[in-house]
Scaffold this motif. Structure first.
Motif, PDB file in Angstrom:
ATOM      1  N   HIS A 225       0.825  -1.210   0.000  1.00 14.90           N
ATOM      2  CA  HIS A 225       0.000   0.000   0.000  1.00 14.90           C
ATOM      3  C   HIS A 225       0.856   1.255   0.000  1.00 14.90           C
ATOM      4  O   HIS A 225       0.415   2.317  -0.451  1.00 14.90           O
ATOM      5  N   TRP A 226       2.097   1.143   0.512  1.00 14.42           N
ATOM      6  CA  TRP A 226       3.003   2.276   0.551  1.00 14.42           C
ATOM      7  C   TRP A 226       4.192   1.996  -0.373  1.00 14.42           C
ATOM      8  O   TRP A 226       4.048   2.071  -1.580  1.00 14.42           O
ATOM      9  N   GLU A 227       5.349   1.647   0.173  1.00 10.34           N
ATOM     10  CA  GLU A 227       6.547   1.504  -0.662  1.00 10.34           C
ATOM     11  C   GLU A 227       7.195   0.132  -0.542  1.00 10.34           C
ATOM     12  O   GLU A 227       8.382  -0.017  -0.855  1.00 10.34           O
ATOM     13  N   GLY A 228       6.458  -0.871  -0.125  1.00  4.37           N
ATOM     14  CA  GLY A 228       7.008  -2.199   0.054  1.00  4.37           C
ATOM     15  C   GLY A 228       6.516  -3.191  -0.975  1.00  4.37           C
ATOM     16  O   GLY A 228       5.775  -2.848  -1.895  1.00  4.37           O
ATOM     17  N   GLU A 229       6.911  -4.440  -0.810  1.00  5.63           N
ATOM     18  CA  GLU A 229       6.535  -5.495  -1.759  1.00  5.63           C
ATOM     19  C   GLU A 229       5.535  -6.489  -1.188  1.00  5.63           C
ATOM     20  O   GLU A 229       5.068  -7.375  -1.895  1.00  5.63           O
ATOM     21  N   TRP A 230       5.185  -6.367   0.097  1.00  6.84           N
ATOM     22  CA  TRP A 230       4.369  -7.376   0.749  1.00  6.84           C
ATOM     23  C   TRP A 230       2.927  -6.908   0.904  1.00  6.84           C
ATOM     24  O   TRP A 230       2.660  -5.732   1.091  1.00  6.84           O
ATOM     25  N   ASP A 231       2.020  -7.887   0.859  1.00  7.32           N
ATOM     26  CA  ASP A 231       0.603  -7.602   1.057  1.00  7.32           C
ATOM     27  C   ASP A 231       0.110  -8.457   2.217  1.00  7.32           C
ATOM     28  O   ASP A 231       0.184  -9.684   2.157  1.00  7.32           O
ATOM     29  N   TRP A 232      -0.323  -7.817   3.275  1.00  9.91           N
ATOM     30  CA  TRP A 232      -0.875  -8.558   4.404  1.00  9.91           C
ATOM     31  C   TRP A 232      -2.125  -7.850   4.909  1.00  9.91           C
ATOM     32  O   TRP A 232      -2.416  -6.714   4.527  1.00  9.91           O
ATOM     33  N   ASP A 233      -2.855  -8.504   5.782  1.00 13.11           N
ATOM     34  CA  ASP A 233      -4.090  -7.971   6.334  1.00 13.11           C
ATOM     35  C   ASP A 233      -3.741  -6.914   7.392  1.00 13.11           C
ATOM     36  O   ASP A 233      -3.221  -7.244   8.459  1.00 13.11           O
ATOM     37  N   VAL A 284      12.133   5.752   4.836  1.00 15.23           N
ATOM     38  CA  VAL A 284      11.654   4.464   4.330  1.00 15.23           C
ATOM     39  C   VAL A 284      12.811   3.660   3.773  1.00 15.23           C
ATOM     40  O   VAL A 284      12.913   2.447   3.982  1.00 15.23           O
ATOM     41  N   GLN A 285      13.722   4.315   3.071  1.00 14.29           N
ATOM     42  CA  GLN A 285      14.865   3.620   2.483  1.00 14.29           C
ATOM     43  C   GLN A 285      15.757   3.017   3.562  1.00 14.29           C
ATOM     44  O   GLN A 285      16.239   1.892   3.428  1.00 14.29           O
ATOM     45  N   GLU A 286      15.972   3.744   4.657  1.00 11.54           N
ATOM     46  CA  GLU A 286      16.762   3.201   5.758  1.00 11.54           C
ATOM     47  C   GLU A 286      16.039   2.041   6.430  1.00 11.54           C
ATOM     48  O   GLU A 286      16.658   1.052   6.844  1.00 11.54           O
ATOM     49  N   ALA A 287      14.708   2.131   6.510  1.00 11.79           N
ATOM     50  CA  ALA A 287      13.927   1.062   7.128  1.00 11.79           C
ATOM     51  C   ALA A 287      13.917  -0.203   6.275  1.00 11.79           C
ATOM     52  O   ALA A 287      13.619  -1.284   6.782  1.00 11.79           O
ATOM     53  N   GLN A 288      14.260  -0.073   4.993  1.00 12.22           N
ATOM     54  CA  GLN A 288      14.287  -1.240   4.106  1.00 12.22           C
ATOM     55  C   GLN A 288      15.628  -1.956   4.115  1.00 12.22           C
ATOM     56  O   GLN A 288      15.789  -2.972   3.433  1.00 12.22           O
ATOM     57  N   ARG A 289      16.590  -1.468   4.911  1.00 15.55           N
ATOM     58  CA  ARG A 289      17.900  -2.127   4.929  1.00 15.55           C
ATOM     59  C   ARG A 289      18.524  -2.178   6.324  1.00 15.55           C
ATOM     60  O   ARG A 289      19.736  -2.373   6.459  1.00 15.55           O
ATOM     61  N   SER A 290      17.693  -2.010   7.372  1.00 25.80           N
ATOM     62  CA  SER A 290      18.197  -2.087   8.739  1.00 25.80           C
ATOM     63  C   SER A 290      17.050  -2.469   9.672  1.00 25.80           C
ATOM     64  O   SER A 290      15.888  -2.492   9.262  1.00 25.80           O
ATOM     65  N   ASP A 291      17.391  -2.774  10.924  1.00 27.14           N
ATOM     66  CA  ASP A 291      16.370  -3.075  11.923  1.00 27.14           C
ATOM     67  C   ASP A 291      15.994  -1.767  12.606  1.00 27.14           C
ATOM     68  O   ASP A 291      16.782  -1.207  13.371  1.00 27.14           O
ATOM     69  N   VAL A 292      14.790  -1.272  12.328  1.00 24.42           N
ATOM     70  CA  VAL A 292      14.347  -0.002  12.907  1.00 24.42           C
ATOM     71  C   VAL A 292      13.413  -0.235  14.092  1.00 24.42           C
ATOM     72  O   VAL A 292      12.822   0.715  14.610  1.00 24.42           O
ATOM     73  N   VAL A 293      13.305  -1.486  14.550  1.00 22.35           N
ATOM     74  CA  VAL A 293      12.422  -1.814  15.669  1.00 22.35           C
ATOM     75  C   VAL A 293      13.221  -2.099  16.936  1.00 22.35           C
ATOM     76  O   VAL A 293      12.913  -1.583  18.009  1.00 22.35           O
ATOM     77  N   LEU A 294      14.259  -2.935  16.818  1.00 22.76           N
ATOM     78  CA  LEU A 294      15.067  -3.324  17.971  1.00 22.76           C
ATOM     79  C   LEU A 294      16.545  -3.019  17.725  1.00 22.76           C
ATOM     80  O   LEU A 294      16.947  -2.698  16.601  1.00 22.76           O
ATOM     81  N   SER A 295      17.326  -3.169  18.797  1.00 22.67           N
ATOM     82  CA  SER A 295      18.767  -2.905  18.732  1.00 22.67           C
ATOM     83  C   SER A 295      19.535  -4.183  18.405  1.00 22.67           C
ATOM     84  O   SER A 295      19.479  -5.157  19.163  1.00 22.67           O
ATOM     85  N   VAL A 296      20.244  -4.165  17.302  1.00 23.70           N
ATOM     86  CA  VAL A 296      21.101  -5.285  16.931  1.00 23.70           C
ATOM     87  C   VAL A 296      22.179  -5.495  17.989  1.00 23.70           C
ATOM     88  O   VAL A 296      22.498  -6.637  18.368  1.00 23.70           O
ATOM     89  N   LEU A 322      13.420 -10.632   9.332  1.00 28.69           N
ATOM     90  CA  LEU A 322      14.380 -10.932   8.270  1.00 28.69           C
ATOM     91  C   LEU A 322      13.732 -11.616   7.072  1.00 28.69           C
ATOM     92  O   LEU A 322      14.204 -11.470   5.940  1.00 28.69           O
ATOM     93  N   SER A 323      12.638 -12.330   7.299  1.00 25.25           N
ATOM     94  CA  SER A 323      11.967 -13.005   6.193  1.00 25.25           C
ATOM     95  C   SER A 323      11.258 -12.024   5.262  1.00 25.25           C
ATOM     96  O   SER A 323      10.828 -12.404   4.170  1.00 25.25           O
ATOM     97  N   LEU A 324      11.141 -10.754   5.673  1.00 21.26           N
ATOM     98  CA  LEU A 324      10.502  -9.733   4.834  1.00 21.26           C
ATOM     99  C   LEU A 324      11.530  -8.765   4.246  1.00 21.26           C
ATOM    100  O   LEU A 324      11.158  -7.745   3.661  1.00 21.26           O
ATOM    101  N   SER A 325      12.802  -9.091   4.391  1.00 21.82           N
ATOM    102  CA  SER A 325      13.863  -8.250   3.821  1.00 21.82           C
ATOM    103  C   SER A 325      13.793  -8.262   2.301  1.00 21.82           C
ATOM    104  O   SER A 325      13.109  -9.089   1.688  1.00 21.82           O
ATOM    105  N   ARG A 326      14.532  -7.366   1.689  1.00 21.09           N
ATOM    106  CA  ARG A 326      14.609  -7.359   0.230  1.00 21.09           C
ATOM    107  C   ARG A 326      15.252  -8.657  -0.260  1.00 21.09           C
ATOM    108  O   ARG A 326      15.900  -9.367   0.521  1.00 21.09           O
ATOM    109  N   PRO A 327      15.091  -9.003  -1.533  1.00 19.95           N
ATOM    110  CA  PRO A 327      15.396 -10.353  -2.014  1.00 19.95           C
ATOM    111  C   PRO A 327      16.756 -10.911  -1.617  1.00 19.95           C
ATOM    112  O   PRO A 327      16.843 -12.064  -1.163  1.00 19.95           O
TER     113      PRO A 327
END
Length: 346
Positions: A225-233, A284-296, A322-327
């Motif tokens: 719906h925004w800038e990602g590749e996944w569709d979920w409820d 959004v671009q940073e959120a697509q290549r890092s963990d923006v929820v928890l601390s690594v 990690l299963s929703l990361s880019r390809p």
């Protein structure tokens, strides 16, 4: 999106719960697992849901000898069928447990994903393992937990030795991402508050706009719906993450302290996470290549405390799930998990 009408299960005995077509469609089915109601620990919650493919086990003859039981994170649910497919292709039947008050089991609940003692979920984990082992006949079971589900998984493995053969963690929540002051005095304040008002919403200082209807940048970076590749409820994994309440956060911090003192898990553990913790206010671009929820960094620091046999795998440009990361990152994560399982469990 709502569950299909119930139909009787073919199982017998006390776990003969309803088995229905799942919201994911064929071949997925959902099994209703009733649990004892606990007004103090999980008010209003009376069942969990076990999701699997209908070919998983019939008459105690499993399609695969091995199985994995997946536990979701907070404000999340199982929809990652590509994750299940990776396990299936490796010879593991896939089961996803949706805990009481959460996800599929939280539809209609006034405060989904909010319990006051995470060990209340032991009952449904035990029931799920009974179905997997006793009814479906899987001899080997791996516990796979994401985020809060990762915390749930390591506590279960520590409390119940030899009930699973390995633990796989996907960005587990093992500490509070906050300053030392907030982790100590803030935790004590929330603990005190939870005794009088366990349903009080605790604001997230890293996301001050939460509650104002602004979608989380993590969701915007992933959903179509925004800038990602996944569709979920978005009713089950909402655009604005469900709030953390005082009772829930106190329960989580209680388990964080146990991790800090060491769990002594004897089974092999694989901890997977990103290589990078995202900034406090990511694009959004940073959120697509890092963990923006928890601390690594916190995950890496806590990994040795889980047990004597812990393998750490970091995934460049991995996101929180990690299963929703880019390809490329997604492929590396799935390959790392399946290769580790082959090496450790055959």
């Amino acid at each position: 999106m709502s569950p299909a009408p119930s139909s009787p299960s073919s199982a017998s005995g006390p776990l003969a719960e309803s088995l229905t077509p799942d919201i994911l469609g064929d071949p997925w089915v959902a099994r209703h697992l009733p649990v004892r109601e606990s007004p103090r620990k999980a008010p209003g919650a009376h069942h969990a849901v076990l999701v699997h493919q209908h070919q998983a086990g019939r008459a105690g003859v499993p399609r695969h000898a091995k199985a994995v039981l997946y536990i979701h994170g907070h404000s999340d649910y199982f929809f990652q069928t590509h994750l299940a497919q990776a396990y299936l292709e490796t010879g593991y039947e896939f089961y996803a447990l949706e805990l009481r008050s959460c996800a599929r089991a939280g539809i209609g609940h006034p405060r989904p994903h909010s319990v006051r003692d995470l060990r209340v979920h032991d009952e449904e984990i035990a029931k799920a393992l009974h179905v997997i082992r006793t009814e479906h006949g899987h001899a080997t079971v791996v516990l796979n937990g994401h985020s809060t589900g990762g915390l749930q998984a390591v506590i279960w493995a520590a409390d119940h030795p030899a009930t699973v053969q390995a633990v796989v963690l996907n960005s587990p929540w093992l500490d509070l991402q906050a300053s030392a002051f907030m982790r100590s005095y803030g935790t004590a304040f929330v603990d005190l508050l939870s005794r009088h008002d366990p349903d009080r919403v605790i604001p997230d200082p890293r996301n001050p706009r939460r509650g104002a209807g602004v979608p989380d940048v993590y969701v915007r970076s992933l959903h179509q719906h925004w800038e990602g590749e996944w569709d979920w409820d978005l009713a089950l994994k909402p655009a604005v993450s469900l709030p953390a309440r005082a009772g829930f956060l106190t329960a989580v911090r209680r388990l964080h302290r146990e991790v800090h003192h060491g769990l002594g898990i004897q089974e092999p553990v694989l901890l997977c996470c990103s290589t990078t913790t995202g900034p406090v206010s990511p694009t959004v671009q940073e959120a697509q290549r890092s963990d923006v929820v928890l601390s690594v960094e916190q995950m890496l620091a806590r990994a040795p405390l889980l047990g004597p046999d812990v393998t750490v795998c970091q995934v460049p440009e991995g996101v929180h799930d990690l299963s929703l990361s880019r390809p490329a990152a997604r492929a590396q994560y799935l390959a790392s998990v399946t290769q580790w399982l082959r090496a450790r469990l055959g």
